[in-house]
Scaffold this motif. Sequence first.
Motif, mmCIF file in Angstrom:
data_model
loop_
_atom_site.group_PDB
_atom_site.id
_atom_site.type_symbol
_atom_site.label_atom_id
_atom_site.label_comp_id
_atom_site.label_asym_id
_atom_site.label_seq_id
_atom_site.Cartn_x
_atom_site.Cartn_y
_atom_site.Cartn_z
ATOM 1 N N TYR A 1 1.144 -1.442 0.157
ATOM 2 C CA TYR A 1 -0.633 -0.049 -0.163
ATOM 3 C C TYR A 1 1.451 1.628 -0.346
ATOM 4 C CZ TYR A 1 -4.222 -3.252 1.659
ATOM 5 O OH TYR A 1 -4.756 -4.160 1.456
ATOM 6 N N HIS A 2 0.284 1.975 -0.604
ATOM 7 C CA HIS A 2 0.714 3.877 -0.062
ATOM 8 C C HIS A 2 -0.645 4.639 -0.072
ATOM 9 C CE1 HIS A 2 5.373 6.239 -1.803
ATOM 10 N NE2 HIS A 2 3.866 6.877 -0.885
ATOM 11 N N GLU B 1 4.365 0.741 -5.692
ATOM 12 C CA GLU B 1 3.691 -0.157 -4.180
ATOM 13 C C GLU B 1 2.339 -0.110 -5.514
ATOM 14 O OE1 GLU B 1 6.242 1.517 -2.441
ATOM 15 O OE2 GLU B 1 4.999 2.250 -3.287
ATOM 16 N N ASP B 2 1.713 -1.929 -4.870
ATOM 17 C CA ASP B 2 0.264 -1.890 -5.533
ATOM 18 C C ASP B 2 -0.679 -1.024 -5.797
ATOM 19 O OD1 ASP B 2 1.893 -4.334 -6.788
ATOM 20 O OD2 ASP B 2 1.260 -4.830 -5.225
ATOM 21 N N VAL B 3 -1.421 -0.836 -4.651
ATOM 22 C CA VAL B 3 -2.421 -0.080 -4.128
ATOM 23 C C VAL B 3 -2.210 1.535 -3.303
ATOM 24 C CG1 VAL B 3 -4.547 -0.212 -2.738
ATOM 25 C CG2 VAL B 3 -3.537 -2.582 -3.772
ATOM 26 N N ILE B 4 -2.701 1.978 -4.498
ATOM 27 C CA ILE B 4 -2.937 3.739 -3.476
ATOM 28 C C ILE B 4 -4.044 4.123 -2.707
ATOM 29 C CG2 ILE B 4 -2.193 5.811 -4.315
ATOM 30 C CD1 ILE B 4 -0.193 3.943 -5.665
ATOM 31 N N VAL C 1 -7.551 -4.796 -3.114
ATOM 32 C CA VAL C 1 -8.155 -4.695 -4.238
ATOM 33 C C VAL C 1 -7.139 -4.666 -5.594
ATOM 34 C CG1 VAL C 1 -9.055 -3.098 -3.214
ATOM 35 C CG2 VAL C 1 -7.324 -2.321 -4.926
ATOM 36 N N GLU C 2 -7.804 -5.837 -5.876
ATOM 37 C CA GLU C 2 -7.597 -6.129 -7.848
ATOM 38 C C GLU C 2 -7.851 -4.324 -8.571
ATOM 39 O OE1 GLU C 2 -9.197 -10.014 -8.869
ATOM 40 O OE2 GLU C 2 -8.627 -9.903 -6.504
ATOM 41 N N GLU C 3 -6.960 -4.996 -9.895
ATOM 42 C CA GLU C 3 -7.121 -4.153 -10.920
ATOM 43 C C GLU C 3 -8.322 -4.147 -11.893
ATOM 44 O OE1 GLU C 3 -4.296 -2.902 -15.045
ATOM 45 O OE2 GLU C 3 -3.029 -4.292 -13.888
ATOM 46 N N GLY C 4 -8.895 -3.199 -11.679
ATOM 47 C CA GLY C 4 -10.358 -3.094 -12.558
ATOM 48 C C GLY C 4 -11.335 -3.150 -10.960
ATOM 49 N N PRO D 1 -11.356 8.483 1.478
ATOM 50 C CA PRO D 1 -10.754 7.791 0.631
ATOM 51 C C PRO D 1 -11.713 6.567 -0.281
ATOM 52 C CG PRO D 1 -11.059 7.541 3.125
ATOM 53 C CD PRO D 1 -12.338 7.666 2.602
ATOM 54 N N ILE D 2 -10.442 6.626 -1.383
ATOM 55 C CA ILE D 2 -10.395 5.662 -2.246
ATOM 56 C C ILE D 2 -9.413 4.172 -2.102
ATOM 57 C CG2 ILE D 2 -10.645 5.194 -5.043
ATOM 58 C CD1 ILE D 2 -11.452 8.010 -4.945
ATOM 59 N N VAL D 3 -9.556 3.568 -2.736
ATOM 60 C CA VAL D 3 -8.292 2.195 -2.405
ATOM 61 C C VAL D 3 -8.040 1.939 -3.705
ATOM 62 C CG1 VAL D 3 -7.659 0.920 -1.057
ATOM 63 C CG2 VAL D 3 -9.117 1.689 0.193
ATOM 64 N N ILE D 4 -7.421 2.433 -4.762
ATOM 65 C CA ILE D 4 -7.440 1.931 -6.302
ATOM 66 C C ILE D 4 -5.929 1.095 -6.537
ATOM 67 C CG2 ILE D 4 -6.535 3.979 -6.610
ATOM 68 C CD1 ILE D 4 -8.533 4.259 -9.036
ATOM 69 N N HIS D 5 -5.784 0.140 -7.151
ATOM 70 C CA HIS D 5 -4.731 -0.307 -7.895
ATOM 71 C C HIS D 5 -4.214 1.028 -8.509
ATOM 72 C CE1 HIS D 5 -1.803 -2.627 -10.253
ATOM 73 N NE2 HIS D 5 -2.402 -3.869 -9.094
#
Length: 788
Positions: free
Chosen positions: A426-427, A520-523, A540-543, A582-586
Amino acid sequence: GKEKGKGRPRRRGSSWSYTRILGAAALIGLGSFVSFYLQSSGAGGKIKQELKNFGHPAAPASDNPLAVRQAGIQAAANEAPAGGGGLPAAAPAQQAAPAPPAAVQTAPQQKNVVVVPASVAAPKKETAMADVTSRAIAAIGSIKDHKFYDEMQKTEWEQHLIQFYTGVGTCEEICAAQSNYVCPRDWFLHLDRCDIAQAIFPNGRCVEDASPGVPAYLESLNEVLVSKDGKLYPPSCTAPGQGGGVRLCPCVPKDRTRPEPDEPGVKAVQEVLDKMLTERDAHERLEASRGAHEGIEVDEDGAHVSSILAADVKAGRVSFYKGDVGETCHATCKRHHTKCSDRWFKPINKCEVMMAAFPQDKAGQYFKSCGSQFYGHDLPGYQREMDQLLLNNDIDNFPTNCGGRGDNTQRICPCVYKYPHALVTYHSVFNVQSKQYFEWQSRYSVFWHKQVGMSGPITRLLSMGGAWPTNPNPHPVGDHLMQEVPTHIAPQYDYSIDNYVAYNKPLAITHWLQTTKVEEDVIIIMDPDCAYISKVDYQVEEGMPVATSGYYSFKDKKSIEWQIAEHYCKGVCKRYDPIAVPIVIHRKDLEKVAPLWLKYTEDIRRDREGPNKWPIEWNDNKYVVNRIEWVAEMFGYVIAAAHLDLRHEIVDLQMVPSVHKRLTPNVPFLHYHVRIETADHKFWNKGDDHAGQRFPWPVAPGTDAVTTRLLTALHEAYEALGETDRMKKGEWANYFAEWDNPQPQRRRLLESAYALLAHNGSEGPLALGPAEGDVLNYTLQRPAVQVL
């Protein structure tokens, strides 16, 4: 003339008709000899079967390639030898006496050789492949950026505990054939791909299949089978090879067995859904046979979804668990070592399903009906306070999701096998300007991030210096918090449209992603007034981003919110998600969204004046909860995501003090953007420049739990960090004058830094501009050396 009843004229007196008769007699004699030979040699049955498989009237015929292939797989399964697959066979094991039926033997002096238990399907022959493990390990190890999915897998790889075997039967049986080995289902994540499977079965062409019995090799079709969709059709340890093929299996020592679901779920729900889906499938098949396809949901291969779901219920690939009151389905399924599957919410949004899950009310009376006048992401469910079963009457616009929860709602949750996620990194990021208002928020945000033990870095995206796009160079040094707060400096927006500060948010994120190597994978996109109170645990995964719900909706297409979105994205966007930070996104999704986010924010703000000026209603709280001049940036994100058809799962990521009174477990943020009041009528608002040092303390008894938690967090941060020297000395009054008119020493520093930027920017300055295609994208041109 023509003979009665015949369609061809009859020849009379033909001189060569007798020759035909003699030839036919000779052929009959030859046929009798061949038949006798085949029967005596045992080859006749095989030839007959092959003739049947290739054009015999009894064989299924179809123009559909998928149907033809399925027929071939079935034929292969009928004829598959126990050894199967055309793999090099092991030398027969020497047996002094007949072994018991379930006995397991291994071929001597051969690595990774499996003799399948006789109980699998008699008669059985041995199958073998030399050095399967070394081939699989070499293939997996060659994958670029290969990641393990948890520490257990990493240990098994490093300590050589994972082995790979091939054989006929289930992987559970194939692993059991080894001494004290079991099948770890999570390792199929590494095997279920063409390049890995073909490294083990190099002669076959790779084909995707909707079966749990993969990876597998079918010799008769020369195919290597892998999953069509590993999430919907994950490989299983308990399934035999599809079509009787040879399976590729992962095996680990028995002491590394994975946890399984600890109970089967609500059996009554399974039974109701089995009956309901089977009947629906039969009805849809009948309608389709009549040419009526409207309303029938199909997947990408044209298969009826109801048929697929019915098969999943019958095979036990989905379980239905009751959640606790106020619990999300994410949490419910996690407790049972499974994951929530949102494809099931429409089928369970039926009164008969709810009555099967919750048959009785508080008084012990059986429910006879369900309320259908409500909607929400947590429905259907049992509303304990109302003592009523509720359905979601607008499931298309307010889709039920795994993260939905209600304080008094008890849900029935569809849970399926959970593949472990990759070791997610995470970042966390937030955007600010260098102002006294943001000083304490920035410092406290970093403190709270560390306090809860949130993994990954946190970065302040500081909009300072420059004036993008006219002057795209950010400030080369930064402000007085550079040593204390991890910071990326981005250029400020030039405010050529107007002085809307929120342009800087999408601009800073775009600049950060395109000029910095983000690993990092997830922002996690947060605001500076979001306080961490627990870890974010959404992988979370991409998309598939997740976000908190905004205070608006797109339910009514006549609503002002819908008018705004459609005005700027008409003909491109189909659905809009009513979300906020907040938003958790790839990271890969954010790289696409961020430039469009800025574009649509500009589009909206540009219409503040001029011929396309906003209608009065868009900016009047009499008609809308959020005035467009204030939330243009938020709508910019919503429209950008809709433009890319990126749908969000809406979950509870935040509590707002003064709005929420009770603490909800596992909600990670307090978003303190409104004024709060304590029980003794003391007020606090973040808008005060000294709000981080002056807040009600101690908290008066009787103050609600959420407000108390915020004031406690402020107190802990202040006690730990204190004030900065600038705050103590009251130097904020001349802060901007100091940077705009620096002293000689600082002026020389700035001049030399800008000179270095110019020298190393031979490829051109940092700039944003339109890209090819019909979407106006923004791309930052990166200099040879980035100097912050």
